[in-house]
Design an enzyme around this catalytic site. Structure first.
Site, PDB file in Angstrom:
ATOM      1  CE  LYS A  84      33.266  34.647  34.523  1.00  0.00           C
ATOM      2  NZ  LYS A  84      33.288  35.345  35.806  1.00  0.00           N
TER       3      LYS A  84
ATOM      4  CE  LYS B 234      40.529  37.759  38.662  1.00  0.00           C
ATOM      5  NZ  LYS B 234      39.234  37.078  38.908  1.00  0.00           N
TER       6      LYS B 234
ATOM      7  CB  THR C 239      36.556  34.666  37.838  1.00  0.00           C
ATOM      8  OG1 THR C 239      35.188  34.944  37.514  1.00  0.00           O
ATOM      9  CG2 THR C 239      37.166  33.834  36.717  1.00  0.00           C
TER      10      THR C 239
END
Length: 287
Positions: A171, A239, A95
């Site tokens: 995502k 993150k 990701t």
């Protein structure tokens, strides 16, 4: 099929196992070599350097931690761009940043190499069971002809979202949905606990009703058992939320729910962030 896999973490190890069980020849690399031990015992072949991957395999998967790690793997002094060959296929399952996915696609296209951003969701359970959902960005024709059947080895829901970068956008949207869902899991747990309800019965019951979700079914039992082992690390989730907030700035939108959850997870101790799973958000309510 000859496949290389760079990044053997909680997710990567299980996905490599699925590839091995389906009789693929798999080469693996990880900065901490010992993390490859389990898949090497199953038949994977360990690589000494990232740049060795294109020398051994036609399809190369990368699944590392941060965008900076992706940048290093693809463009660093020992990066894939040094040894990649025409017509090879590179798939980043990290990701990461949509902009970085577009950069990778542009630079490797100059070498007649197709790249894809294909991040996944489903956590450690989905990885173990081979039931992940994947978000695909890249060349649709090559994806349909060469990758869809391969991804079916460890995925049950495969969706194509368009050009390079779109897999990452999808995502990040997924992570935004999960963010507030994790808070709802923790807060319903805390409320039921304070009200003196049978927590196991309560969580089992609401998981089957309109409050049910993957997060509720997967993480509330872990909270109940005080099992904070990472299916997905807190620091990786932070993150992801930060990446989503960066994209929100570019899109000129504000998502106050996402901002709230980002700040809540960030307030947890470094010990929790780097060693425990996202269900540890319950500890925010124990301060």
């Amino acid at each position: 099929m000859k496949i290389a896999w760079i990044g053997i973490g909680v997710m990567g190890e299980n996905l490599v196992k699925h590839l091995l069980k389906n009789n693929n020849e798999v080469y693996v690399y990880n900065r901490t070599k010992s993390k490859c031990n389990n898949v090497v015992k199953m038949g994977a072949i360990q690589l000494e350097k990232v740049s060795d991957a294109p020398k051994k395999a036609d399809i190369i998967f990368t699944m590392v931690g941060y965008p900076s790690d992706v940048e290093e793997v693809y463009f660093g002094k020992d990066g894939l761009i040094k040894t990649v060959k025409e017509n090879q296929i590179l798939i980043d399952m990290t990701t990461s940043s949509p902009e970085l996915a577009k950069k990778i696609n542009k630079e490797f296209y100059k070498k007649n190499v197709n790249t894809f951003d294909i991040p996944v969701t489903g956590g450690d359970i989905g990885a173990k069971n081979g039931t992940l959902t994947v978000f695909v960005g890249g060349n649709e024709i090559i994806f349909e002809n060469k990758l869809r059947n391969l991804l079916k080895i460890f995925s049950k829901n495969i969706k194509y979202f368009g050009d390079a970068g779109n897999g990452q956008y999808a995502k990040l949207g997924n992570q935004i949905a999960i963010a507030t869902t994790m808070i709802s899991v923790a807060e319903s747990y805390k409320f039921a606990q304070k009200a003196g309800l049978n927590l196991k019965l309560f969580l089992e019951t609401i998981s089957t009703g309109s409050a049910g979700s993957f997060s509720m079914s997967s993480y509330s039992p872990r909270i109940l058992e005080k099992d904070f082992k990472p299916g997905f690390f807190v620091h990786h989730f932070i993150k992801d939320m930060k990446l989503a907030l960066i994209e929100c700035e570019k899109l000129n939108i504000k998502l106050p729910g996402l901002e709230l959850v980002y700040n809540m997870y960030n307030s947890l101790s470094n010990e929790i962030k780097y060693n425990e799973g996202t269900q540890s958000i319950i500890k925010y309510y124990e301060k």
